[in-house]
Design a protein around this motif. Structure first.
Motif, PDB file in Angstrom:
ATOM      1  N   ILE A  45      13.795   1.185  14.780  1.00 12.29           N
ATOM      2  CA  ILE A  45      12.353   1.345  14.625  1.00 12.29           C
ATOM      3  C   ILE A  45      11.753   0.109  13.968  1.00 12.29           C
ATOM      4  CG2 ILE A  45      10.580   2.630  13.346  1.00 12.29           C
ATOM      5  CD1 ILE A  45      12.172   5.138  13.832  1.00 12.29           C
ATOM      6  N   THR A  46      10.614  -0.336  14.525  1.00 14.14           N
ATOM      7  CA  THR A  46       9.878  -1.437  13.908  1.00 14.14           C
ATOM      8  C   THR A  46       9.505  -1.040  12.489  1.00 14.14           C
ATOM      9  OG1 THR A  46       8.976  -2.048  16.049  1.00 14.14           O
ATOM     10  CG2 THR A  46       7.856  -2.918  14.117  1.00 14.14           C
ATOM     11  N   ALA A  47       9.822  -1.870  11.529  1.00 14.16           N
ATOM     12  CA  ALA A  47       9.756  -1.470  10.121  1.00 14.16           C
ATOM     13  C   ALA A  47       8.320  -1.268   9.665  1.00 14.16           C
ATOM     14  CB  ALA A  47      10.428  -2.530   9.258  1.00 14.16           C
ATOM     15  N   GLY A  48       8.131  -0.172   8.919  1.00 12.46           N
ATOM     16  CA  GLY A  48       6.964  -0.029   8.068  1.00 12.46           C
ATOM     17  C   GLY A  48       5.687   0.410   8.744  1.00 12.46           C
ATOM     18  N   GLU A  49       5.068   1.503   8.263  1.00 14.94           N
ATOM     19  CA  GLU A  49       3.697   1.812   8.607  1.00 14.94           C
ATOM     20  C   GLU A  49       2.798   0.852   7.833  1.00 14.94           C
ATOM     21  OE1 GLU A  49       2.985   3.818  10.857  1.00 14.94           O
ATOM     22  OE2 GLU A  49       4.666   5.205  11.042  1.00 14.94           O
ATOM     23  N   VAL A  50       1.696   0.497   8.416  1.00  9.85           N
ATOM     24  CA  VAL A  50       0.812  -0.484   7.789  1.00  9.85           C
ATOM     25  C   VAL A  50      -0.196   0.261   6.922  1.00  9.85           C
ATOM     26  CG1 VAL A  50      -0.838  -2.337   8.190  1.00  9.85           C
ATOM     27  CG2 VAL A  50       1.117  -2.067   9.709  1.00  9.85           C
ATOM     28  N   ILE A  51       0.038   0.297   5.621  1.00  7.39           N
ATOM     29  CA  ILE A  51      -0.898   0.899   4.656  1.00  7.39           C
ATOM     30  C   ILE A  51      -1.491  -0.255   3.863  1.00  7.39           C
ATOM     31  CG2 ILE A  51      -1.181   2.514   2.751  1.00  7.39           C
ATOM     32  CD1 ILE A  51      -0.337   3.877   5.302  1.00  7.39           C
ATOM     33  N   ASP A  52      -2.620  -0.760   4.322  1.00  3.41           N
ATOM     34  CA  ASP A  52      -3.192  -1.940   3.681  1.00  3.41           C
ATOM     35  C   ASP A  52      -4.674  -1.792   3.354  1.00  3.41           C
ATOM     36  OD1 ASP A  52      -4.233  -1.969   6.204  1.00  3.41           O
ATOM     37  OD2 ASP A  52      -3.461  -3.948   6.774  1.00  3.41           O
ATOM     38  N   ASN A  58      -0.877   0.972  -8.570  1.00  6.71           N
ATOM     39  CA  ASN A  58       0.248   0.232  -9.146  1.00  6.71           C
ATOM     40  C   ASN A  58       0.351  -1.175  -8.589  1.00  6.71           C
ATOM     41  OD1 ASN A  58       0.909   0.870  -6.562  1.00  6.71           O
ATOM     42  ND2 ASN A  58       2.954   1.688  -7.006  1.00  6.71           N
ATOM     43  N   CYS A  59      -0.687  -1.615  -7.883  1.00  9.70           N
ATOM     44  CA  CYS A  59      -0.666  -2.960  -7.286  1.00  9.70           C
ATOM     45  C   CYS A  59      -2.074  -3.541  -7.370  1.00  9.70           C
ATOM     46  CB  CYS A  59      -0.183  -2.882  -5.837  1.00  9.70           C
ATOM     47  SG  CYS A  59       0.106  -4.488  -5.071  1.00  9.70           S
ATOM     48  N   SER A  60      -2.446  -3.998  -8.577  1.00 10.19           N
ATOM     49  CA  SER A  60      -3.816  -4.479  -8.796  1.00 10.19           C
ATOM     50  C   SER A  60      -4.160  -5.669  -7.908  1.00 10.19           C
ATOM     51  CB  SER A  60      -4.018  -4.852 -10.268  1.00 10.19           C
ATOM     52  OG  SER A  60      -3.075  -5.835 -10.663  1.00 10.19           O
ATOM     53  N   SER A  61      -3.175  -6.509  -7.597  1.00  9.92           N
ATOM     54  CA  SER A  61      -3.455  -7.671  -6.743  1.00  9.92           C
ATOM     55  C   SER A  61      -3.850  -7.233  -5.338  1.00  9.92           C
ATOM     56  CB  SER A  61      -2.230  -8.586  -6.679  1.00  9.92           C
ATOM     57  OG  SER A  61      -1.112  -7.899  -6.162  1.00  9.92           O
ATOM     58  N   ARG A  62      -3.275  -6.104  -4.863  1.00 13.17           N
ATOM     59  CA  ARG A  62      -3.652  -5.595  -3.543  1.00 13.17           C
ATOM     60  C   ARG A  62      -5.106  -5.147  -3.539  1.00 13.17           C
ATOM     61  NH1 ARG A  62      -0.871  -2.704   0.559  1.00 13.17           N
ATOM     62  NH2 ARG A  62       0.968  -3.868  -0.085  1.00 13.17           N
ATOM     63  N   ARG A  63      -5.523  -4.458  -4.597  1.00 18.26           N
ATOM     64  CA  ARG A  63      -6.927  -4.023  -4.672  1.00 18.26           C
ATOM     65  C   ARG A  63      -7.867  -5.219  -4.698  1.00 18.26           C
ATOM     66  NH1 ARG A  63      -7.716   0.994  -8.967  1.00 18.26           N
ATOM     67  NH2 ARG A  63      -6.619   2.595  -7.737  1.00 18.26           N
ATOM     68  N   GLN A  64      -7.505  -6.244  -5.462  1.00 17.82           N
ATOM     69  CA  GLN A  64      -8.387  -7.398  -5.593  1.00 17.82           C
ATOM     70  C   GLN A  64      -8.522  -8.164  -4.273  1.00 17.82           C
ATOM     71  OE1 GLN A  64      -6.645  -9.620  -8.805  1.00 17.82           O
ATOM     72  NE2 GLN A  64      -7.224  -8.102 -10.371  1.00 17.82           N
ATOM     73  N   GLY A  65      -7.508  -8.084  -3.433  1.00 12.04           N
ATOM     74  CA  GLY A  65      -7.557  -8.816  -2.165  1.00 12.04           C
ATOM     75  C   GLY A  65      -8.269  -8.080  -1.050  1.00 12.04           C
TER      76      GLY A  65
END
Length: 574
Positions: A16-23, A154-161
Motif C-alpha cells: 500500500i502507498t504509505a500514509g493518508e494525507v492529513i495536512d 502536538n505539532c505547532s510548526s504544522r499549524r504555523q505553516g
C-alpha cells in the motif's frame, strides 16, 4: 458479532502507498466524509470550529459495533479489504485503514456509533497510536459521530505553516462540493462556529445538483447524458474471483451548453471515477479538445465527467490522497468521452432545452419562469393523432418560413420557432466539412502575391499550399483550399491565411470567408438546405468562434408572453 474491522497482513501493508494525507482541515473532512459514504450514509452533517481546531462529522450510515470501534483506530485496520488481491477490486473510497490511526497521532479522537441493528450506542476515546482509553454507553441514533479536537496540537510548526482560517474553510467548501457532485443523492449540512454555513439538497442527478454549487448556471444551461459503454476490447473478461468486475461501464456527463455558459478559466473541467474526483490530465485535455472551436476565445467549458468503471481497470494505489490513478486503456476511454461530448452538444429531440431558461433569452422575453402547463396545444392537422405531440425538433424538422433583414432565417417547428443567423450557421457547416475533408485544388492561372515575408511564405507552406518565387518580391500560389476557388477575393483570403495559426485556424478562416454573407437574399429552398445541413453538424450550437447560432422561442414562452392562458371574459374586464 465478530469484528469486521481487522488489521491488514504485513505483506498487504507493504503493497500500500504509505500514509493518508492529513495536512489540513480539508483533508480531515475528506477522510471522515469518505468513511461516512462508505458506510452508506445519505445524510452527513459537518461541524467546524477553526479557531478551536475542532471538526465533527455526523452521519446516518450503518454504524459500528463495539468490537469494530475498539479496532477502528489501530494501524492498517479496515473492513474494506483483506488480501493483496483486493487491491485490484477497490469499490470503496477508503481502503488503507490509516486515516483514523493518523488522526490519533495528530489530534484527540472520539467516536460515537450505533449500528442500525443495535440497541446500544458506544462512545470511545482514543489515545496516541489508536489505543482505546475510554469506553462508555451513550445515547445516539443509528449512525456515527466522529470528533477531532486539538488538531495539530502536538505539532505547532504544522499549524504555523497552514493558510489562514478563511482559506482553509474555502478549501473545505471546495472539497465537499467535489464529493457532493459524485454523490448527488446525499443531503449535506455544513456548520461553522455553531452557525449553519451552507447546505446541499439531494438531487436525482449531478446535473440537477450543479446549480446549487454554481448559482450562476441554470438548469437549462446544462445538458446531461448517461451512457452504458462496453469495457475496452483488450480488458480481461470478468472471472469468478473478481466479483466486482462488469462487462459494461457507465459514463455520466454534464456539460454547459457552449452557446449559454462558459468560464474564464478551465476550473470546471472535472473528472470523477467510481465516486471520487481525480486528476487525470489526459482525460481533461480530451474534454478541452472536444470543446475546441465551440467557445469564444480564451473561454473554457463547464464539464463534469463521471466514469463508473470495473475496479480491475483502475489502480488506486498510486497516490496517498488517491487523487491520481492509473487507468487501463486510456486511449479507449478518451474516444468514448469525445463521442459522448459530441452527442451532448448535438441538437436532437433527446437533448434540446428551451432557450427561455437562459439569462440571455429571459431578458429578451421577460419570461424567465419555468415552463408552465397551458391549455393551448395546437395540433398539426397532418400529424398522426396517435403520435405524442413533442415540442422538441428532431434533425431536419425545422421548416424555413422567411428571412429577416437578409440575415436571420425564421424557422418553424412543432414546439415554437427559431431565429438562425445564416452566416454563422453556414460557417459551422463549412468548418466541419473542411475538418473532415481538407482539399487543396490546383488553380489556373496562379494567384500572384506581392511582398510576402519569409514567415508568411513558411506559414502558407505549413498548411499545404504550393507556393514558389515568381519574380522580385512576387510569389505564385499554385493551389488553394477548394471552397475559395469560386471567390473573387481569393488573393485576399490567401493573404489572410499567411498571417499565422495552425491548420485548424486556417480552416476557420476559410469557412468564415466562404460562408454566405449577412445581407445576402436567400430563396426558400436555399434556406431549407442550409437548415438541414446545419442540424446535421456535430456542434450546431455555436460557430467556430464561439458565437451562438440560433435563438429558440418556444410555444410555452410565447403563450406566456402574450398571456394566452387568461380566461376569456376576464381579459376583457367582464
Amino acid at each position: 458479532m465478530a469484528s469486521t474491522i481487522q488489521a491488514l497482513p504485513t505483506e498487504v501493508v507493504y503493497l500500500i502507498t504509505a500514509g493518508e494525507v492529513i495536512d489540513s482541515f480539508a483533508s480531515v473532512v475528506r477522510e471522515l466524509v469518505e468513511n461516512s459514504l462508505d458506510a452508506g450514509a445519505t445524510r452527513i452533517v459537518v461541524y467546524l470550529w477553526p479557531q478551536q481546531w475542532r471538526i465533527r462529522v455526523a452521519d446516518n450510515g450503518c454504524g459500528m459495533h463495539l468490537d469494530d470501534l475498539q479496532q477502528a483506530a489501530t494501524a492498517h485496520s479496515t473492513s474494506k479489504i483483506r488480501s493483496s488481491a483486493d487491491l485490484w477490486k477497490i469499490n470503496s473510497l477508503g481502503f488503507r485503514g490509516e486515516a483514523l490511526h493518523s488522526l490519533t497521532t495528530l489530534a484527540n479522537l472520539e467516536i460515537l456509533s450505533r449500528p442500525v441493528s443495535g440497541k446500544l450506542g458506544w462512545r470511545i476515546s482514543y489515545g496516541d497510536g489508536g489505543e482505546v482509553v475510554q469506553v462508555e454507553v451513550t445515547a445516539i441514533a443509528p449512525g456515527t459521530v466522529v470528533t477531532v479536537s486539538h488538531l495539530f496540537g502536538n505539532c505547532s510548526s504544522r499549524r504555523q505553516g497552514l493558510p489562514t482560517a478563511a482559506q482553509q474553510m474555502k478549501a473545505v467548501q471546495a472539497t465537499i462540493h467535489q464529493i457532493a457532485m459524485c454523490h448527488p443523492h446525499v443531503t449535506w449540512q455544513i456548520w461553522q462556529n455553531d452557525r449553519q454555513w451552507f447546505t446541499i439538497s439531494p438531487a436525482a442527478t449531478t446535473g440537477q445538483l450543479l446549480p446549487q454549487i454554481l448559482p450562476q448556471v441554470r438548469q437549462g444551461d446544462l445538458q446531461e447524458i448517461k451512457l452504458e459503454i462496453p469495457n475496452p476490447p483488450h480488458s480481461p473478461l470478468p472471472t469468478p474471483h473478481s466479483a466486482l468486475s462488469t462487462q459494461h461501464s457507465a459514463l455520466n456527463l454534464v456539460v454547459g451548453l457552449p452557446d449559454r455558459t462558459h468560464r474564464h478559466r478551465p476550473d470546471w473541467v472535472r473528472v470523477a471515477i467510481n465516486g471520487r474526483m481525480v486528476k487525470t490530465p489526459e482525460l481533461e485535455q480530451t474534454i478541452l479538445s472536444a470543446f475546441h472551436r465551440t467557445l469564444p476565445r480564451d473561454r473554457y467549458p463547464i464539464c463534469f465527467l463521471h466514469l463508473a468503471i470495473s475496479p480491475d481497470q483502475i489502480n488506486w494505489n498510486r497516490n496517498p490522497a488517491k487523487t491520481e490513478i492509473y487507468l487501463n486503456e486510456i486511449i479507449y476511454w478518451q474516444k468514448q468521452i469525445t463521442k459522448a461530448i459530441n452527442q451532448a452538444l448535438s441538437i436532437s429531440s433527446n437533448n434540446l432545452k428551451e432557450a427561455v431558461h437562459t439569462t440571455r433569452v429571459s431578458k429578451l422575453l421577460k419570461a424567465a419562469e419555468a415552463k408552465g402547463g397551458y391549455n393551448f396545444n395546437p395540433q398539426n392537422p397532418n400529424e398522426n393523432p396517435k403520435t405524442p405531440n413533442s415540442s422538441l425538433p428532431t434533425p431536419n424538422s425545422l421548416k424555413a418560413v422567411a428571412q429577416v433583414s437578409n440575415t436571420y432565417i425564421v424557422a418553424e417547428h412543432s414546439g415554437g420557432m427559431w431565429l438562425v443567423e445564416q452566416h454563422i450557421a453556414h460557417e459551422r457547416v463549412l468548418y466541419e466539412q473542411l475538418c473532415d475533408d481538407w482539399q487543396l485544388v490546383p488553380v489556373e492561372p496562379s494567384i500572384i502575391l506581392y511582398q510576402l515575408s519569409p514567415a508568411q511564405v513558411l506559414q502558407l507552406q505549413r498548411i499545404g499550399l504550393d507556393i514558389e518565387p515568381f519574380g522580385e518580391q512576387l510569389w505564385a500560389v499554385r493551389n488553394i483550399p477548394a471552397p475559395l476557388q469560386q471567390r473573387d477575393d481569393c488573393a485576399e483570403a490567401i493573404l489572410e491565411l499567411s498571417w499565422g495559426g495552425d491548420l485548424q485556424t486556417a480552416q476557420v478562416a476559410v469557412a468564415c470567408r466562404s460562408a454566405i454573407r449577412n445581407g445576402t437574399p436567400m430563396n426558400h429552398q436555399e434556406m431549407q438546405t442550409l437548415l438541414d445541413n446545419w442540424q446535421r453538424t456535430r456542434n450546431p450550437r455555436t460557430c467556430p468562434h464561439g458565437r451562438p447560432i440560433y435563438l429558440s422561442l418556444e410555444e410555452s414562452a410565447l403563450a406566456r408572453f402574450f398571456r394566452r392562458n387568461w380566461v376569456i371574459g376576464k381579459s376583457h374586464g367582464i
